[in-house]
Scaffold this motif. Structure first.
Motif, PDB file in Angstrom:
ATOM      1  N   UNK A  19      43.818  41.230  31.254  1.00 59.07           N
ATOM      2  CA  UNK A  19      42.521  41.397  32.044  1.00 59.07           C
ATOM      3  C   UNK A  19      42.925  40.788  33.142  1.00 59.07           C
ATOM      4  N   UNK A  20      43.330  39.645  33.278  1.00 59.34           N
ATOM      5  CA  UNK A  20      43.855  38.447  34.326  1.00 59.34           C
ATOM      6  C   UNK A  20      44.511  39.232  35.300  1.00 59.34           C
ATOM      7  N   UNK A  63      45.460  41.891  40.503  1.00 58.90           N
ATOM      8  CA  UNK A  63      45.835  43.205  41.234  1.00 58.90           C
ATOM      9  C   UNK A  63      44.871  43.699  41.956  1.00 58.90           C
ATOM     10  N   UNK A  64      43.740  43.782  41.422  1.00 56.80           N
ATOM     11  CA  UNK A  64      42.539  44.114  42.237  1.00 56.80           C
ATOM     12  C   UNK A  64      41.985  43.344  43.399  1.00 56.80           C
ATOM     13  N   UNK A 122      42.183  44.587  47.227  1.00 56.24           N
ATOM     14  CA  UNK A 122      41.269  44.588  48.086  1.00 56.24           C
ATOM     15  C   UNK A 122      41.263  43.702  49.248  1.00 56.24           C
ATOM     16  N   UNK A 123      41.967  42.517  49.172  1.00 61.49           N
ATOM     17  CA  UNK A 123      42.120  41.721  50.369  1.00 61.49           C
ATOM     18  C   UNK A 123      43.134  42.257  51.488  1.00 61.49           C
ATOM     19  N   UNK A 124      44.058  42.930  50.989  1.00 57.86           N
ATOM     20  CA  UNK A 124      45.065  43.812  51.736  1.00 57.86           C
ATOM     21  C   UNK A 124      44.407  44.903  52.392  1.00 57.86           C
ATOM     22  N   UNK A 125      43.463  45.279  51.871  1.00 49.30           N
ATOM     23  CA  UNK A 125      42.762  46.797  52.393  1.00 49.30           C
ATOM     24  C   UNK A 125      41.830  46.477  53.701  1.00 49.30           C
ATOM     25  N   UNK A 132      38.922  35.669  47.760  1.00 46.51           N
ATOM     26  CA  UNK A 132      39.741  34.436  47.728  1.00 46.51           C
ATOM     27  C   UNK A 132      39.331  33.452  46.744  1.00 46.51           C
ATOM     28  N   UNK A 133      38.273  33.344  46.798  1.00 39.58           N
ATOM     29  CA  UNK A 133      37.650  32.259  45.562  1.00 39.58           C
ATOM     30  C   UNK A 133      38.097  32.570  44.308  1.00 39.58           C
ATOM     31  N   UNK A 134      37.873  33.785  44.076  1.00 45.18           N
ATOM     32  CA  UNK A 134      38.108  34.137  42.565  1.00 45.18           C
ATOM     33  C   UNK A 134      39.563  34.100  42.380  1.00 45.18           C
ATOM     34  N   UNK A 135      40.425  34.393  43.402  1.00 40.04           N
ATOM     35  CA  UNK A 135      41.901  34.228  43.122  1.00 40.04           C
ATOM     36  C   UNK A 135      42.140  32.566  43.170  1.00 40.04           C
ATOM     37  N   UNK A 136      41.542  31.757  43.707  1.00 34.99           N
ATOM     38  CA  UNK A 136      41.615  30.252  43.693  1.00 34.99           C
ATOM     39  C   UNK A 136      41.372  29.821  42.406  1.00 34.99           C
ATOM     40  N   UNK A 137      40.186  30.349  41.784  1.00 39.53           N
ATOM     41  CA  UNK A 137      40.175  30.022  40.427  1.00 39.53           C
ATOM     42  C   UNK A 137      41.081  30.514  39.169  1.00 39.53           C
ATOM     43  N   UNK A 138      41.642  31.711  39.492  1.00 35.91           N
ATOM     44  CA  UNK A 138      42.660  31.892  38.616  1.00 35.91           C
ATOM     45  C   UNK A 138      43.892  31.229  38.855  1.00 35.91           C
ATOM     46  N   UNK A 139      44.191  30.808  40.067  1.00 36.53           N
ATOM     47  CA  UNK A 139      45.419  29.854  40.411  1.00 36.53           C
ATOM     48  C   UNK A 139      45.243  28.630  39.360  1.00 36.53           C
ATOM     49  N   UNK A 140      44.100  28.343  38.736  1.00 37.39           N
ATOM     50  CA  UNK A 140      44.165  27.135  38.170  1.00 37.39           C
ATOM     51  C   UNK A 140      44.704  27.410  36.505  1.00 37.39           C
TER      52      UNK A 140
END
Length: 71
Positions: free
Chosen positions: A10-11, A16-17, A21-24, A43-51
């Motif tokens: 799921x992560x 990927x999603x 979306x950011x690239x689009x 980007x905030x969601x991705x920053x959280x996932x970076x943890x």
């Protein structure tokens, strides 16, 4: 019917999603408040996932703010 996935799967789907979306969202679209809000939210969601301990293994080993020119 939904396919049951592991948390890791799921992560990966979420990474990927969000990155797609950011690239689009092009630089022209960022001129609208809505699109700029999307960029900040994704980007905030991705920053959280970076943890996540495995984030670098799955490609989140870069500075999101630099790549997506925010900040």
């Amino acid at each position: 019917m939904y396919i049951k996935k592991t948390a890791e799967q799921v992560l990966l789907d979420l990474i990927t999603t969000l990155t797609q979306n950011l690239e689009e969202i092009g630089s022209q679209q960022r001129q609208t408040p809505f699109a700029l809000g999307e960029v900040y939210a994704y980007t905030e969601c991705l920053e959280i996932i970076q943890m996540w301990k495995k984030a670098k293994f799955y490609g989140l080993d870069y500075d999101l703010e630099k790549r997506y020119k925010i900040g």
